[in-house]
Design a protein around this motif. Sequence first.
Motif, PDB file in Angstrom:
ATOM      1  N   UNK A   1       0.834  -1.189   0.000  1.00 48.03           N
ATOM      2  CA  UNK A   1       0.000   0.000   0.000  1.00 48.03           C
ATOM      3  C   UNK A   1       0.878   1.252   0.000  1.00 48.03           C
ATOM      4  N   UNK A   2       0.576   2.177  -0.869  1.00 49.20           N
ATOM      5  CA  UNK A   2       1.322   3.437  -0.927  1.00 49.20           C
ATOM      6  C   UNK A   2       2.566   3.375  -1.796  1.00 49.20           C
ATOM      7  N   UNK A   3       2.842   2.218  -2.393  1.00 49.43           N
ATOM      8  CA  UNK A   3       4.066   2.069  -3.206  1.00 49.43           C
ATOM      9  C   UNK A   3       4.018   2.897  -4.488  1.00 49.43           C
TER      10      UNK A   3
ATOM     11  N   UNK B   1       6.236  -6.493 -12.450  1.00 48.74           N
ATOM     12  CA  UNK B   1       7.131  -5.465 -11.917  1.00 48.74           C
ATOM     13  C   UNK B   1       6.787  -5.303 -10.443  1.00 48.74           C
ATOM     14  N   UNK B   2       7.805  -5.301  -9.602  1.00 46.42           N
ATOM     15  CA  UNK B   2       7.588  -5.076  -8.166  1.00 46.42           C
ATOM     16  C   UNK B   2       7.949  -3.623  -7.892  1.00 46.42           C
ATOM     17  N   UNK B   3       7.015  -2.894  -7.297  1.00 44.92           N
ATOM     18  CA  UNK B   3       7.254  -1.475  -7.049  1.00 44.92           C
ATOM     19  C   UNK B   3       7.320  -1.231  -5.542  1.00 44.92           C
ATOM     20  N   UNK B   4       8.257  -0.406  -5.151  1.00 52.20           N
ATOM     21  CA  UNK B   4       8.452  -0.112  -3.729  1.00 52.20           C
ATOM     22  C   UNK B   4       8.930   1.330  -3.618  1.00 52.20           C
ATOM     23  N   UNK B   5       8.245   2.134  -2.829  1.00 52.52           N
ATOM     24  CA  UNK B   5       8.651   3.525  -2.623  1.00 52.52           C
ATOM     25  C   UNK B   5       8.782   4.299  -3.928  1.00 52.52           C
ATOM     26  N   UNK B   6       7.885   4.026  -4.878  1.00 48.61           N
ATOM     27  CA  UNK B   6       7.885   4.793  -6.134  1.00 48.61           C
ATOM     28  C   UNK B   6       8.932   4.360  -7.138  1.00 48.61           C
ATOM     29  N   UNK B   7       9.619   3.209  -6.857  1.00 51.41           N
ATOM     30  CA  UNK B   7      10.635   2.709  -7.803  1.00 51.41           C
ATOM     31  C   UNK B   7      10.352   1.243  -8.139  1.00 51.41           C
TER      32      UNK B   7
END
Length: 341
Positions: free
Chosen positions: A40-42, A212-218
Motif C-alpha cells: 500500500x502506498x508504493x 514489476x515489483x514497485x516499492x517507494x515509487x521505484x
Amino acid sequence: MIQIKNIHKYFKTKEKVLHALQGIDLNIEAGKVFGIIGRSGAGKSTLIRMINLLERPDQGEVIVDGTDITKLSVDELRKLRHQIGMVFQHFNLLNSRTVLDNVIYPLRIAGVDKESRKARALELLKLVGLEDHVHKYPRQLSGGQKQRVGIARALATEPKILLCDEATSALDPETTQSVLALLNEINQKLGITIVLITHSMDVIRNVCDEVAVIDGGKIVELGEVVNVFLHPQHSTTKALLSESGVDADAWKLFSDNVHGDVIRLTYHGVAAAEPLLSHISRELELNLSILQGSVGKIKDTPFGQLVIVVNYPEHTPAEQAKAKMKAFFEEKNVDFEVLQA
Ligand SMILES: Nc1ncnc2c1ncn2[C@@H]1O[C@H](COP(=O)(O)OP(=O)(O)OP(=O)(O)O)[C@@H](O)[C@H]1O
C-alpha cells in the motif's frame, strides 16, 4: 506497445511534497498480461493511471503504440481512451441503470448507433457470463457479478488495452479465481493486453506473464513471472512471496538438525514431470530426503522448488559425487544451488 520512460510524479500537499513515482521505466509488450505488485502506498495506482493519463506525469513519456500520449490534445486523448478500458476495485457502476445500460453507456458516449450498441452490449454480457442478468440493477448482483459488468463495460469500445486497478481485491478467494479466469480468457480470445495492479502474489502467479515489483515509487524487480517467483532478488519481492506462502528460506528452521549437504533444486517446464530424484539417487547411491518443497503451476507453466538433504555413499568421495550430481541436474535444466555443505 506501452513504453513508460523515466516517469516522475510529485504530489504537493500543504505540509510536504511527495515524490510518488521516482523514475519509472517499463516496457509492456502487446498481448501480454503484465502485473504490477507492491505494498500500500508504493505507487501502483498512480502508475497504472499514467497509462490512460487519469494521472499526468510531471516528467517522462508514456508511449502507447508509438505515440507519446502526454503530448495529445484533449480531443485526441478522448479518442485514445476508447482504446484503453479500465476496471476498478469498487466496480464504479451506475446504480440507477440496469446491467445492460451500464455496458451500453460508454458506447453511447462513443457515438455508436442504438441498435449496434445494444447488440454489442448483449454480446459482451454473454462473454462475461451474465446473459441471464441483463435487466437487473447492480444492487441485485454479487461482487463477482458486478465486476463482470465492470469488465464488459470496459470492453465495450473494443479496447486494445485493459487496465485493472485492484480488480479482485474486494472479492472472496473463489470469486477472485473466476474473475481471474475470465481475464485470462479475454487475454487469450481477444488478444487484449492487460495491465493489472495487485497486492497479491497469487493474482500475479495465476494470470500474469510478466511482473514489476514497485516499492517507494521505484521498480525494484522486473521480469517473467516464472523467474521472479523462482529466483526473487529483492527483499520486497521475497517478503511478498513469503506472505503468500512461498518462502524460499523456510528450510533454515530445520538446518541445525540436518546431517548432509543441503541443496536447492529449481525447475520449470518439462523437467517437472521427470523422475529426476529417483534417477540420481539410484545412479550415485545417494540418500536423499526432502526438507522443503513446493510444486505447482505459475500461469500455465508447471514448476518445482525442492530443498533436499543429500548423504553420499561411504565408498565415493563426496566432492566427486556432488560434482556428478550438479552436472546431471544442470544437463536437465534444473537450477542447482548448494545452501549448506
Ligand atoms: N492525489 C494525491 N494527493 C496526494 N498524495 C497522493 C495522491 N494520490 C496518491 N498519493 C500518495 O502517493 C503515494 C502512492 O499512492 P498510490 O495510490 O499510487 O499507491 P498504491 O500503491 O496504489 O497504494 P494502495 O495499494 O493503498 O492503493 C501514497 O503515499 C499516496 O498517499
